[in-house]
Write a protein that holds these residues in place. Structure first.
Motif, mmCIF file in Angstrom:
data_model
loop_
_atom_site.group_PDB
_atom_site.id
_atom_site.type_symbol
_atom_site.label_atom_id
_atom_site.label_comp_id
_atom_site.label_asym_id
_atom_site.label_seq_id
_atom_site.Cartn_x
_atom_site.Cartn_y
_atom_site.Cartn_z
ATOM 1 N N ASP A 30 54.248 32.683 46.871
ATOM 2 C CA ASP A 30 54.536 33.992 46.276
ATOM 3 C C ASP A 30 53.279 34.608 45.676
ATOM 4 N N GLU A 31 52.423 33.772 45.068
ATOM 5 C CA GLU A 31 51.196 34.276 44.459
ATOM 6 C C GLU A 31 50.243 34.820 45.517
ATOM 7 N N GLU A 32 50.121 34.076 46.630
ATOM 8 C CA GLU A 32 49.241 34.517 47.714
ATOM 9 C C GLU A 32 49.768 35.805 48.338
ATOM 10 N N ARG A 33 51.087 35.883 48.500
ATOM 11 C CA ARG A 33 51.678 37.088 49.088
ATOM 12 C C ARG A 33 51.445 38.300 48.184
ATOM 13 N N SER A 34 51.566 38.110 46.887
ATOM 14 C CA SER A 34 51.339 39.201 45.936
ATOM 15 C C SER A 34 49.889 39.672 45.998
ATOM 16 N N ALA A 35 48.964 38.706 46.076
ATOM 17 C CA ALA A 35 47.545 39.066 46.167
ATOM 18 C C ALA A 35 47.259 39.807 47.466
ATOM 19 N N ASN A 36 47.924 39.396 48.541
ATOM 20 C CA ASN A 36 47.745 40.060 49.823
ATOM 21 C C ASN A 36 48.260 41.493 49.782
ATOM 22 N N GLU A 37 49.396 41.681 49.106
ATOM 23 C CA GLU A 37 49.950 43.029 48.966
ATOM 24 C C GLU A 37 49.017 43.929 48.144
ATOM 25 N N ARG A 38 48.370 43.346 47.133
ATOM 26 C CA ARG A 38 47.404 44.116 46.341
ATOM 27 C C ARG A 38 46.208 44.520 47.192
ATOM 28 N N ASP A 39 45.788 43.621 48.074
ATOM 29 C CA ASP A 39 44.665 43.932 48.967
ATOM 30 C C ASP A 39 45.015 45.081 49.912
ATOM 31 N N LEU A 40 46.217 45.036 50.452
ATOM 32 C CA LEU A 40 46.637 46.098 51.369
ATOM 33 C C LEU A 40 46.751 47.442 50.640
ATOM 34 N N LYS A 41 47.173 47.395 49.378
ATOM 35 C CA LYS A 41 47.227 48.620 48.583
ATOM 36 C C LYS A 41 45.821 49.170 48.356
ATOM 37 N N ARG A 42 44.874 48.262 48.119
ATOM 38 C CA ARG A 42 43.467 48.696 47.978
ATOM 39 C C ARG A 42 43.015 49.445 49.225
#
Length: 405
Positions: free
Chosen positions: A49-61
């Protein structure tokens, strides 16, 4: 006029190839390029879940920077004939409508489907970055031969293939994927600031969190827990150091250190098996599995020695990250790794799949703090040439050259 650039990758997660692709689309000059990223569904990735959240933040960037993002759920990494066919037709439709100046594909599956879709749409420039290769360490001989032939044929419709190291370039040439003129080496970039800003207080904090004593020496590795990363050899080497040479180890450690810990940073399908290996070897108390960490630079700062026991590696971007933190490195003499590790200068190269070699190299560095410091300082000087900005500038130069031609 803005040039329309399309990047295609199967899995946009926190792996090396995906990070490279993300940094590229983020860094491209948005005043000159209209950038789109096509990715497969991240549901295929076994992410925490933590990795997925970080990935979603990257895509938002990426979205916030002006990058358009399109998800094709059928664009999966594994071989899946029905999904592959659906993904191909979706790629063809998007590329046909988009009328892109450049289609730039990443990794094998996206590289095959994306390049042929682009060629059928008469895209002016087609570029591929393999991010390593799958010619050994992944599949059996027959399947490897099939992939090699497909890559050879697909290379004929590709304007340029970007390899991450000169060694990777030479291996592609040796496997007769294409002529030397088709290749250009552009090193994978690292967000250097994330590593250079780590402080001694960060290191103290993480050692306390992981319950590592100040007088304990730490040997660590970072990577997705999959077969090709060679973690089982790391654990076997740890066992040899802790048990097989225990008497020598105690003599050398003396009063400077009271013990040693082995840290594995990362998540993946082999987590349970690797923990079982450590337990069966009787070293589970000395091996720390952190899982995936968003603060990997801070965790790595707690290492005294960094190890990368991969069976195959396009470049080994994590080695650059370790060197930015002034860590002496030990890595397999495979793929593009020898382009980064100058044996005896900033690290030690070992045989592939050899826990004996790994244990010997780790023991050598345990034995000499002076040597560890010297290698760490040499590594920092090398790593500073591998920034994400330098990578993007070279990619933009290639784009400009191919568009004009």
């Amino acid at each position: 006029m803005k040039y329309k650039i399309l990047h295609i990758i199967t899995r946009q997660d926190k792996g090396g190839s995906a990070e490279n692709t993300l940094l590229t689309v983020l860094g491209l000059n948005k005043e000159k390029y209209d950038v789109t990223l096509i990715k497969g569904s991240t549901l295929e990735s076994d992410m925490s879940d933590e990795e997925r959240s970080a990935n979603e933040r990257d895509l938002k960037r990426a979205l916030d920077s002006g990058v358009k993002i399109i998800t094709i759920n059928e664009l999966v990494r594994r071989i899946s004939p029905l999904n592959d066919l659906k993904a191909f037709f979706k790629l063809f439709s998007i590329i046909k409508k988009g009328k892109y100046n450049i289609v730039h594909t990443h990794t094998s599956k996206a590289g095959i489907l994306g390049r042929w879709a682009a060629w059928l749409c008469q895209t002016p420039v087609i570029i591929h970055t393999p991010h390593g290769h799958i010619f050994y360490g992944y599949y059996d001989k027959f399947l490897t031969w099939i992939f090699k032939v497909i890559e050879q044929i697909t290379a004929t419709i590709t304007d340029r293939i970007i390899t991450l190291t000169d060694r990777e370039k030479q291996e592609h040439i040796d496997f007769r994927i294409a002529t030397p003129q088709k290749f250009i080496t552009i090193h994978s970039g690292v967000e250097t600031e994330r590593f250079l800003k780590v402080t001694s207080e960060d290191t103290k904090r993480i050692r306390k969190e992981l319950n590592i004593q100040d007088d304990c020496l730490v040997v660590g590795t970072v990577g997705r827990l999959v077969e090709v990363k060679g973690h089982k050899y790391f654990i076997q080497a740890a066992h040899k150091i802790i048990n097989d040479i225990q008497s020598r180890f105690k003599d050398i450690m003396g009063q400077a250190y009271k013990g040693i810990k082995f840290i594995i940073v990362g998540d993946g399908p082999l987590m349970a098996d690797l923990k079982k290996d450590a337990n069966s070897l009787g070293i589970s108390d000395s091996v720390i599995f952190t899982g995936w960490r968003n603060d990997a630079p801070v965790v790595m700062s707690a290492f005294d020695i960094f190890v990368l026991p991969s069976l195959n590696e396009g470049m080994g971007k994590v080695l650059v990250e370790a060197m930015l933190l002034k860590k002496p490195t030990i890595a397999s003499n495979v793929g593009g790794i020898p382009d980064l590790i100058r044996n005896g200068e900033n690290g030690i190269l070992t045989s592939t799949a050899s826990p004996d070699d790994l244990a010997k190299a780790i023991f050598e560095l345990i034995n000499s703090e002076k040597r560890r410091t010297k290698m760490g300082n040499s590594g920092r000087l090398i790593a500073e040439f591998y920034s994400d900005r330098a990578m993007v500038e070279k990619i933009e130069s290639l784009y400009n050259l191919l568009i004009k031609n």
